[in-house]
Design a protein around this motif. Structure first.
Motif, PDB file in Angstrom:
ATOM      1  N   UNK A 157       0.781  -1.227   0.000  1.00 20.32           N
ATOM      2  CA  UNK A 157       0.000   0.000   0.000  1.00 20.32           C
ATOM      3  C   UNK A 157       0.817   1.283   0.000  1.00 20.32           C
ATOM      4  N   UNK A 158       2.146   1.173   0.010  1.00 22.46           N
ATOM      5  CA  UNK A 158       2.999   2.373  -0.023  1.00 22.46           C
ATOM      6  C   UNK A 158       2.859   3.030  -1.398  1.00 22.46           C
ATOM      7  N   UNK A 159       2.877   4.378  -1.431  1.00 15.81           N
ATOM      8  CA  UNK A 159       2.530   5.047  -2.688  1.00 15.81           C
ATOM      9  C   UNK A 159       3.644   5.873  -3.306  1.00 15.81           C
ATOM     10  N   UNK A 160       4.873   5.746  -2.785  1.00 18.18           N
ATOM     11  CA  UNK A 160       5.941   6.634  -3.248  1.00 18.18           C
ATOM     12  C   UNK A 160       7.163   5.857  -3.736  1.00 18.18           C
ATOM     13  N   UNK A 161       8.006   6.573  -4.488  1.00 14.20           N
ATOM     14  CA  UNK A 161       9.183   5.941  -5.091  1.00 14.20           C
ATOM     15  C   UNK A 161      10.383   5.950  -4.157  1.00 14.20           C
TER      16      UNK A 161
END
Ligand code: MF3
Ligand code: CO
Ligand code: CO
Length: 271
Positions: free
Chosen positions: A71-75
């Motif tokens: 569910x993490x949304x970043x690079x």
């Protein structure tokens, strides 16, 4: 199907050809951390740094391993000052003197490259610079132990001995990990431990070493966003991470900085 085989400890043993894949993935991750240094200046938002990282990943034709991971949304993870790890990029602006860890994991041709290092907006104060130096040296002390026949406990013991000799503490709540064709695999690579304990290292093992070292106590807590880990006593924390492979004779670091700026990422102040 994953390549290689599992050894008796359930750790994947990759073949000599697989090193080439890790080298490419590691090189891209390290190159991105080289190039992001120019973006780390007072007043910039951490989300802007993350966006620049995502652009570099895409431009290289690679994929971010963290976007969509649990569910993490970043690079990237960007962890400032007393944030231990898993800081979420946001509208928060970095201030002069802030120290930050930027952690990037890319996927290149199915291989994972995972690395992080420390940056500073402007110049770090002496205390912060000392912590960062000690943390970098902890990682390198751990890597020095990587060779066939040594154990994972030797890696942790070397890191712990060095950190504690310098009156710093080793975070226990997070560890390094096997990786390769997957992001996180066996074993857990502890950054503390006893000499000679744990699984024996064998050629063809791929894993990260990523010690988090605190100026104060080792305990952490997770903020309400369910990701951000901070020191309980709000003391300063630092981290460095390399992805490595065990060779017949020792170690290959896959995430060496092409620019030679793994540490320090800033110009040292004149004495
Ligand atoms: N790159 C981190 C590591 O070293 C993991 C980040 S997972 C994320 O293992 F979801 F927080 F990005
Ligand atoms: Co990692
Ligand atoms: Co990482």
């Amino acid at each position: 199907m994953l390549p290689g085989r599992l050894n008796k400890d359930g750790i994947r043993i990759y073949s000599p050809e697989d090193f080439a894949g890790m080298r490419e993935a590691g090189k891209l991750a390290a190159d991105i951390l080289d190039r992001i240094a120019a973006h780390v200046v007072p007043g910039v938002r951490t989300i802007d740094i993350d966006n620049a990282i995502l652009d570099m990943i895409k431009e290289a034709g690679a994929t971010s391993a963290t976007i969509g991971y649990k569910g993490y949304q970043h690079a990237s993870c960007i962890s400032i000052n007393h944030v231990v790890c898993h800081g979420i990029p946001s509208d928060k602006k970095i201030k002069s003197g802030d120290i930050l860890n930027i952690d990037v994991t890319v996927i290149v041709d199915g291989w994972f490259g995972d690395t992080s290092r420390m940056y500073v907006a402007g110049q770090p104060n002496r205390k912060a610079e000392r912590l960062i130096d000690i943390t970098h040296d902890c990682l390198m002390k751990g890597i020095e132990q990587v060779r066939p026949g040594n154990t994972f406990g030797d890696i942790g013991a070397a890191i712990q001995r060095y950190a504690e000799a310098h009156r710093c503490s080793v975070v226990r709540d997070f560890c390094g990990h096997g990786l390769g064709r997957v992001f996180h695999a066996a074993p857990n690579v502890l950054h503390y431990g006893r000499w000679g304990s744990g699984p024996v290292l064998e050629p063809g093992m791929f894993f990260t070493i990523e010690p988090m070292i605190n100026l104060g106590r080792p305990e952490t807590k997770i903020l309400a966003d369910d990701w951000t880990a901070v020191t309980k006593d709000r003391s300063l924390s630092a981290q460095f991470e390399h992805s490595v492979g065990v060779t017949e004779t020792g170690v290959e670091i896959f995430t060496i900085s092409p620019a030679g700026t793994f540490h320090p990422t800033w110009d040292r102040a004149e004495a």
